[in-house]
Write a protein that holds these residues in place. Structure first.
Motif, mmCIF file in Angstrom:
data_model
loop_
_atom_site.group_PDB
_atom_site.id
_atom_site.type_symbol
_atom_site.label_atom_id
_atom_site.label_comp_id
_atom_site.label_asym_id
_atom_site.label_seq_id
_atom_site.Cartn_x
_atom_site.Cartn_y
_atom_site.Cartn_z
ATOM 1 N N ASP A 129 -2.379 -7.038 -6.852
ATOM 2 C CA ASP A 129 -2.361 -5.630 -6.469
ATOM 3 C C ASP A 129 -1.606 -5.405 -5.157
ATOM 4 O O ASP A 129 -1.015 -4.340 -4.957
ATOM 5 C CB ASP A 129 -3.787 -5.089 -6.350
ATOM 6 N N VAL A 130 -1.623 -6.386 -4.268
ATOM 7 C CA VAL A 130 -0.832 -6.273 -3.035
ATOM 8 C C VAL A 130 0.637 -6.051 -3.375
ATOM 9 O O VAL A 130 1.326 -5.223 -2.761
ATOM 10 C CB VAL A 130 -0.982 -7.538 -2.165
ATOM 11 N N VAL A 131 1.112 -6.754 -4.387
ATOM 12 C CA VAL A 131 2.521 -6.646 -4.772
ATOM 13 C C VAL A 131 2.771 -5.390 -5.604
ATOM 14 O O VAL A 131 3.710 -4.633 -5.347
ATOM 15 C CB VAL A 131 2.970 -7.905 -5.537
ATOM 16 N N VAL A 132 1.921 -5.150 -6.591
ATOM 17 C CA VAL A 132 2.188 -4.058 -7.529
ATOM 18 C C VAL A 132 2.090 -2.690 -6.852
ATOM 19 O O VAL A 132 2.791 -1.744 -7.231
ATOM 20 C CB VAL A 132 1.244 -4.145 -8.754
ATOM 21 N N THR A 150 -0.580 0.803 0.382
ATOM 22 C CA THR A 150 -1.326 -0.445 0.573
ATOM 23 C C THR A 150 -2.767 -0.152 0.218
ATOM 24 O O THR A 150 -3.420 0.658 0.869
ATOM 25 C CB THR A 150 -1.227 -0.940 2.026
ATOM 26 N N GLY A 151 -3.250 -0.795 -0.817
ATOM 27 C CA GLY A 151 -4.599 -0.531 -1.282
ATOM 28 C C GLY A 151 -4.586 0.258 -2.578
ATOM 29 O O GLY A 151 -4.190 1.427 -2.599
ATOM 30 N N LYS A 194 2.648 -14.772 3.929
ATOM 31 C CA LYS A 194 4.065 -14.479 4.145
ATOM 32 C C LYS A 194 4.804 -14.382 2.818
ATOM 33 O O LYS A 194 5.613 -13.473 2.596
ATOM 34 C CB LYS A 194 4.708 -15.563 5.008
ATOM 35 N N ARG A 195 4.536 -15.312 1.907
ATOM 36 C CA ARG A 195 5.223 -15.311 0.614
ATOM 37 C C ARG A 195 4.829 -14.083 -0.210
ATOM 38 O O ARG A 195 5.672 -13.469 -0.863
ATOM 39 C CB ARG A 195 4.893 -16.579 -0.159
ATOM 40 N N VAL A 196 3.539 -13.737 -0.187
ATOM 41 C CA VAL A 196 3.081 -12.561 -0.925
ATOM 42 C C VAL A 196 3.742 -11.301 -0.376
ATOM 43 O O VAL A 196 4.159 -10.415 -1.139
ATOM 44 C CB VAL A 196 1.543 -12.449 -0.863
#
Length: 260
Positions: A99-102, A109-110, A150-152
Motif C-alpha cells: 500500500d505504501v507503493v500503490v 500517504t496512507g 529506502k528501496r520501498v
C-alpha cells in the motif's frame, strides 16, 4: 531534447537568510544529475522547489513545462517521483509495503477509501520486485530496516511512471553492503534509456552511481559549478564547494575523496 527543470535566478528567503540564492539550473530529458554540497548548502531546499513542494521567493522555477505560481501543483506532483526523509516521515508505520507503493497513484500517504485497480497492484508488486523487496509486500512500513525502507520509497517514487525522479540522500543511514547494493541498482536505473530524468542529492562522493551524467555543486545556497559530471567533480571544484582541500580519485565509474 525537452527541458525538465528550468530555474532562472531562483531564491528562497527565510527571514534574513537565503536558503537558495540566485540559482540558474537547467535539467533536460535523459540527464542524470547529482547535487552535492556541505550541510546547509541548500540541496534539500532545491529539491523541494524541483518537486513543486516549495515556491521561490524570487526568480522563475519551471518544472515539466509549467511555472511554479501559475500551475496547480497537485496536478504537477504526480508527474514527479520523490523519495525523501520528509516524505517517509508522512507514511503511517502500520501501512503495508504494497500500500505504501500503490497509494502513490493518488499522491497520498496512507490508504483510506480510495479504490485501486488490480493493474495498480500488479505494477506496485513489479516495482517492489525490481528493487528486491517484493517478499516484504505484506509487512508494515514501520517494521522495515532502513535499507528496506529506502528501496520501498524508490519503488513508490516510480509508481506513477514519472517524468522526473528525485532522490534525497537515498544512501543515508545504510551500512556498507546496503549502500553498495543501492548504488548498483541506481546505476542500472540511470543507464536505462526509458528511465526519467533523475536528480540525486547526496553528501558523499562515494554514493554517486556510475551512469550519472551531470553534477551541481552548492555552497551557502549558491551554485559553485554545474555541468557534465567529469568536468564538475574535480579536486578544484569539490575543494571549493566543501571548503576543504581534497584529493579526488575516479576508478571504474566510482568517485572517492579524502582530505589532503
Amino acid at each position: 531534447m525537452n527541458v525538465v527543470l528550468d530555474f532562472a535566478g531562483v531564491s528562497v528567503i527565510r527571514g534574513r537568510k537565503a536558503l537558495v540564492d540566485g540559482v540558474d539550473w537547467q535539467v533536460k530529458e535523459g540527464e542524470r544529475w547529482v547535487v552535492m554540497g556541505p550541510n546547509g548548502a541548500g540541496k534539500t531546499t532545491l529539491l523541494q522547489l524541483a518537486g513543486g513542494r516549495l515556491h521561490p521567493t524570487r526568480g522563475t522555477a519551471g518544472i515539466l513545462g509549467e511555472v511554479l505560481g501559475s500551475v496547480d501543483v497537485f496536478e504537477l506532483r504526480p508527474r514527479i517521483g520523490l523519495a525523501s526523509a520528509a516524505l517517509a516521515a508522512q507514511i503511517p508505520a502500520h501501512e503495508t509495503v504494497l500500500d505504501v507503493v500503490v497509494t502513490a497513484s493518488y499522491g497520498v500517504t496512507g490508504r483510506w477509501r480510495e479504490q485501486y485497480e488490480k493493474l495498480d497492484e500488479r505494477r506496485a508488486f513489479a516495482l517492489l520486485d525490481q528493487w528486491g523487496v517484493s517478499t516484504l509486500m505484506n509487512r508494515t512500513f514501520g517494521s522495515l530496516s532502513e535499507g528496506e525502507r529506502k528501496r520501498v520509497q524508490i519503488a513508490r517514487a516510480l509508481m506513477t511512471d514519472p517524468e522526473l525522479l528525485m532522490l534525497d540522500e537515498p544512501g543515508a543511514g545504510l551500512d556498507l553492503a546496503g549502500r553498495e547494493d543501492l548504488v548498483a541498482r541506481l546505476s542500472e536505473l540511470a543507464r536505462d534509456e526509458e528511465s526519467p530524468a533523475m536528480v540525486l542529492v547526496t553528501h558523499h562522493l562515494e554514493e554517486v552511481p556510475p551512469g550519472f551524467t551531470h553534477a551541481l555543486l552548492l555552497n551557502a545556497g549558491s551554485v559553485v559549478v554545474g555541468g557534465p559530471i567529469e568536468e564538475v567533480l574535480t579536486e578544484e571544484n569539490l575543494s571549493a564547494a566543501f571548503e576543504l582541500p581534497l584529493s579526488v580519485s575516479h576508478t571504474n565509474g566510482r568517485y572517492t575523496a579524502i582530505a589532503r
